[in-house]
Design a protein around this motif. Sequence first.
Motif, short mmCIF file in Angstrom:
data_model
loop_
_atom_site.label_atom_id
_atom_site.label_comp_id
_atom_site.label_asym_id
_atom_site.label_seq_id
_atom_site.Cartn_x
_atom_site.Cartn_y
_atom_site.Cartn_z
N LEU A 187 32.69 82.79 32.35
CA LEU A 187 32.31 81.38 32.36
C LEU A 187 31.94 80.93 33.77
O LEU A 187 30.95 80.23 33.96
CB LEU A 187 33.46 80.51 31.84
CG LEU A 187 33.62 80.43 30.34
CD1 LEU A 187 34.97 79.81 29.98
CD2 LEU A 187 32.49 79.65 29.71
N SER A 188 32.71 81.35 34.75
CA SER A 188 32.45 80.90 36.12
C SER A 188 31.17 81.49 36.68
O SER A 188 30.62 80.97 37.64
CB SER A 188 33.63 81.24 37.02
OG SER A 188 33.73 82.63 37.23
N ARG A 189 30.67 82.56 36.07
CA ARG A 189 29.45 83.19 36.57
C ARG A 189 28.20 82.86 35.77
O ARG A 189 27.10 83.19 36.21
CB ARG A 189 29.64 84.71 36.58
CG ARG A 189 30.63 85.13 37.62
CD ARG A 189 30.69 86.60 37.74
NE ARG A 189 31.56 86.97 38.85
CZ ARG A 189 32.03 88.17 39.04
NH1 ARG A 189 31.72 89.14 38.22
NH2 ARG A 189 32.81 88.41 40.06
N HIS A 190 28.35 82.24 34.61
CA HIS A 190 27.18 82.04 33.75
C HIS A 190 26.94 80.60 33.33
O HIS A 190 26.14 80.35 32.43
CB HIS A 190 27.29 82.92 32.50
CG HIS A 190 27.25 84.38 32.82
ND1 HIS A 190 26.08 85.02 33.17
CD2 HIS A 190 28.21 85.31 32.87
CE1 HIS A 190 26.35 86.30 33.40
NE2 HIS A 190 27.64 86.50 33.24
N GLN A 191 27.59 79.66 33.97
CA GLN A 191 27.30 78.25 33.72
C GLN A 191 27.81 77.48 34.93
O GLN A 191 28.51 78.02 35.75
CB GLN A 191 27.87 77.76 32.39
CG GLN A 191 29.34 78.02 32.15
CD GLN A 191 30.23 76.94 32.74
OE1 GLN A 191 29.95 75.76 32.58
NE2 GLN A 191 31.26 77.33 33.46
N HIS A 192 27.44 76.20 35.06
CA HIS A 192 27.69 75.49 36.31
C HIS A 192 28.89 74.54 36.29
O HIS A 192 29.17 73.90 37.28
CB HIS A 192 26.44 74.73 36.76
CG HIS A 192 26.04 73.64 35.84
ND1 HIS A 192 25.26 73.86 34.74
CD2 HIS A 192 26.34 72.32 35.84
CE1 HIS A 192 25.07 72.71 34.11
NE2 HIS A 192 25.72 71.78 34.76
N ARG A 193 29.59 74.44 35.17
CA ARG A 193 30.75 73.56 35.12
C ARG A 193 31.98 74.23 35.74
O ARG A 193 32.14 75.43 35.63
CB ARG A 193 31.07 73.20 33.68
CG ARG A 193 30.08 72.24 33.09
CD ARG A 193 30.27 72.09 31.58
NE ARG A 193 29.31 71.14 31.08
CZ ARG A 193 28.03 71.40 30.90
NH1 ARG A 193 27.55 72.60 31.16
NH2 ARG A 193 27.21 70.49 30.45
N PRO A 194 32.88 73.44 36.31
CA PRO A 194 34.13 74.01 36.80
C PRO A 194 34.95 74.56 35.63
O PRO A 194 34.90 74.05 34.52
CB PRO A 194 34.86 72.83 37.45
CG PRO A 194 33.82 71.79 37.68
CD PRO A 194 32.77 72.01 36.63
#
Length: 180
Positions: free
Chosen positions: A156-163
């Motif tokens: 998730l942290s590598r493939h989208q921009h939300r925290p």
Amino acid sequence: MPFHHVPQPSPDRMAPVAGQPLVVGVVPGQSELVALTASAWSDALGGVPLYFGYADESRIVDEEYADGTVRHSDLDPDQADDSWQQRERDITAFLGRALASHEGPWEFRYLAGRPDRALTHLARAVEASAIVVGAKRLSSTDRLREFIAGSVALRLSRHQHRPVLIVPLSVVDWKAPTPW
């Protein structure tokens, strides 16, 4: 093959926080700590809605809808396994018990496919400010798989921009020998 530009995190791509919902990844049998942590963050943000999502990796997405829901089917169309419906009822009941004292709105979405992709789709659809997931308790087999593929939180942290807020579900003594 032409170069494909992937939008990178930047100040102009930040999701607004005030008034925006949170997406919460859950799995069957998970500690209520993830739901309670999301509830506490929702309260701290003024009672923002919570969208809980479980991505069933044994099912495939047939169609994604603008509200974050999906139409899904079995990986094997000849199998016709409807056990997902009971799993959906069980997770909804679990969340109802865990969130009994939560006053804000919440919904549960039964998703399909890879959890990181499913939660990202849901977060985009509901314009979430962040995604909350639990840190998985890892067996030795899970450690190897996570080392190779990465955790849901890492993907998730590598493939989208939300925290991504990761809720610890177990801790290891700093002085304990590393099991690998």
